[in-house]
Design an enzyme around this catalytic site. Structure first.
Site, PDB file in Angstrom:
ATOM      1  N   THR A  81      48.309  -4.971  59.619  1.00 31.18           N
ATOM      2  CA  THR A  81      48.135  -4.671  61.038  1.00 31.18           C
ATOM      3  C   THR A  81      48.157  -5.940  61.873  1.00 31.18           C
ATOM      4  OG1 THR A  81      46.925  -2.604  60.864  1.00 31.18           O
ATOM      5  CG2 THR A  81      46.434  -3.948  62.777  1.00 31.18           C
ATOM      6  N   THR A 115      39.220   2.241  47.878  1.00 30.32           N
ATOM      7  CA  THR A 115      38.898   3.039  49.066  1.00 30.32           C
ATOM      8  C   THR A 115      37.418   3.405  49.091  1.00 30.32           C
ATOM      9  OG1 THR A 115      41.086   3.996  48.941  1.00 30.32           O
ATOM     10  CG2 THR A 115      39.503   5.095  50.349  1.00 30.32           C
TER      11      THR A 115
END
Lengths: 387, 387
Positions: free
Chosen positions: B178, B387
């Site tokens: 990102t 995760t």
């Protein structure tokens, strides 16, 4: 669909053999019949592809000569001459015509063929042409490079047989994930029928396979039909698709440095083209590939890949699940996140074979892609080669 | 073009600060003026992007609030509410309007924001807003994740100043590469002019940068013009392009796990679009990236990437060279291979900064891409996250 033994030599009319010497290897396959082929879409096409495409225009082959060790790509007029010379070697031995021989190569780009070695290997190989069950594997081994196992399959379906061997995805030099695939059938169809069935089968198999996203200068798929059996086109097409998908799966499992295999099944896409885009984007994503390697059920990366694939999607309609190791879970259900299943998801991701199910909830389009993880070993294999 | 000190706070009218607490970080930037922005093309867009796009429609911003630790992506109506809440926090403090505040986030996908933490961080941060040279770096550090160094630049050109900070490419969670980029200028232009200049600059910089080919759900570039100085559009555009290209280079150098940086300059393409395709394909190729890592002058992989890029090419017209470490060599000259320079080429490839020059010999199109190598560390960073 019945799997049978014998590899490509299970097809009546096919003989094969292979020999190796150092980095070079040479495979010979004799099989007369109608034929069709598909070639790399790379604008840099290796010399043997140009020669083979020209020969295939008449729709008939008597044999294939293929080498590892040198790609004969980016080699100009000399490369074309060398490829023709290879065709004429086999044509002479088979008492055929140079124009009925296909040529394929895999290896370093930008180097000329060592025709002395090819000549010596050919002398050694030609006496070995035979049709026993080992012969196909011997041909396969002669063109293997970073492949870690032989990849072949043969099936019988409604009185017809289809079989194939494939080399790839992965080469020591220069690691182009080059694919050489030689398919055979005893069916009796025109070159046009073969071509159309081959395009259909390749679309759902090799074209949905990705190891590192690079497209080789040397990729080639050839199909020869010896015409010794009779059957329906539909049955042939089904068997051919089965063989190609099976070989694509074997290739993904044997991808360079791969430790794990995953399939991505996209359903509910607006149309089939969208389903293909989404399924391929997931298989190609370096982030998904490293997540598979790390056994991480990181569905955010999967959704993200679908998001940039170009396929129409509405995040609120997406259902995403994982399957494998005898388990199946939905991680996202119509846009809603199910965090309580993460433990099960982790167990699935720890397995060696994983299926990612994505329902876009938009239409009837579906597609399946084949991929493998991105590992430390992939970096090893590809960084430690010196030109 | 003169590089100046002070980062974004070198722009008259810009104040900044940042704080961190565990995985979360919060940056505040106060700057009033006309504004424009660009957002990810991913179909899954994080909530703060939707909110910011809406706010930018009026072409004016008073400030930016940005967090690391949670991407606030795939979070439905709750995510939008949380993003609005962040905007209203800063608006309240600046005595502005929620609609004049931009919001940006980076972090895990599919988790709701912890608004308690955001609230606490905001309380801590707001008193720190200031315009000294450290303030911009402090804001930058608050939103850094796998970034290994701060990335900022400021320039002065013909009486105008342009500066920016950027976070990326690389996140611990979930490693989407990102990019959050906040640009400022003291120039005085309308939102329309800003938008057009920004699109132009981004096209030649961030859009030509690739770390792993994945496109994040959260990418955002914002430009605010405080209007305290006067100057010509052409000069502003030139300075803005310089700043964006410089930040893109800094990002490539700081790519996840990257040990080396390479630029690909394509010239002689049929047109600019083709040049972009070719340059990006080379930067994205896993095979080229591992070759750079392995210091291997494997030009076959480079030619191959151009070949499948979609750009028009004729192998016989291609000239390909390498530059770096004070050396320059042509490996291929109009399709002819120059093997005798391989030693020099190896030395260039051993350097930390490499330029790949490709002249397609077809026309006037040119483009430059920015990339980094694919390393064992990239696999580490991206496989070892759970995760």
């Amino acid at each position: 669909m019945q799997r049978i033994k014998g590899g490509i030599c299970a097809i009546d009319g096919v003989r094969a053999c292979g020999v190796r010497a150092g980095k070079y290897g040479l495979a010979l396959i004799a099989a007369s019949g109608t034929a069709a082929g598909m070639f790399t879409t790379n604008r840099v096409k290796a010399a043997p592809l140009a020669v083979t495409a020209e020969h295939l225009a008449k729709g008939h082959l008597d044999g294939i000569i293929a080498n590892s060790g040198c790609a004969n790509a980016y080699t100009g007029p000399q490369g074309v001459e060398d490829a023709r010379m290879m065709a004429s070697l086999l044509a002479g031995f088979l008492k055929s015509d140079e124009e009925r021989i296909a040529v394929a190569s895999t290896g370093v780009i930008g180097r000329y063929m060592d025709m002395d070695i090819i000549g010596r290997l050919f002398e050694e190989a030609r006496g070995r042409l035979r049709s026993d069950g080992e012969a196909g594997l011997e041909a396969e081994r002669a063109i293997m490079t970073t492949d870690t196992r032989e990849k072949e399959v043969a099936v019988e379906h409604q009185g017809l047989r289809v079989a194939g061997i494939v080399k790839g995805a992965g080469m020591i030099e220069p690691n182009m994930a080059t694919m050489l695939c030689f398919l055979f059938t005893d069916a009796d169809f025109s070159p046009e029928v073969l071509k159309s069935c081959l395009a259909d089968a390749v679309r759902d198999s090799f074209n949905m396979l990705t190891v590192d996203g690079d497209t080789s200068t040397n990729d080639i798929v050839l199909l020869t039909a010896t015409g010794r059996a009779q059957g329906r086109i539909e049955d042939f097409q089904q068997a051919l698709r089965y063989v190609c998908v099976d070989l694509a799966r074997q290739m993904a499992r044997d991808g360079e440095g791969a430790s794990k295999f995953f399939e991505t099944l996209v359903t509910g896409a607006r149309n089939e083209a969208d389903a293909r885009l989404a399924a391929k984007a997931v298989a190609k994503s370096s982030l998904v590939k490293t997540a598979v390697y790390g056994a991480d059920p990181n569905w955010g990366r999967i959704i993200c890949a679908v998001g940039y694939s170009g396929a129409e999607m509405n995040p609120d309609l997406v259902t995403l699940g994982l399957e494998g190791s005898g388990l199946k879970v939905d991680l996202v259900w119509k846009g809603r996140i199910a965090e309580e299943v993460l433990d099960k998801a982790r167990e699935i991701m720890s397995g060696e074979e994983i299926i990612i199910n994505i329902d876009l909830g938009l239409g009837m389009g579906s597609a399946r892609s084949f991929g493998c993880d991105l590992t430390h070993e992939y970096v090893n294999v590809n960084a430690n080669y010196t030109t």
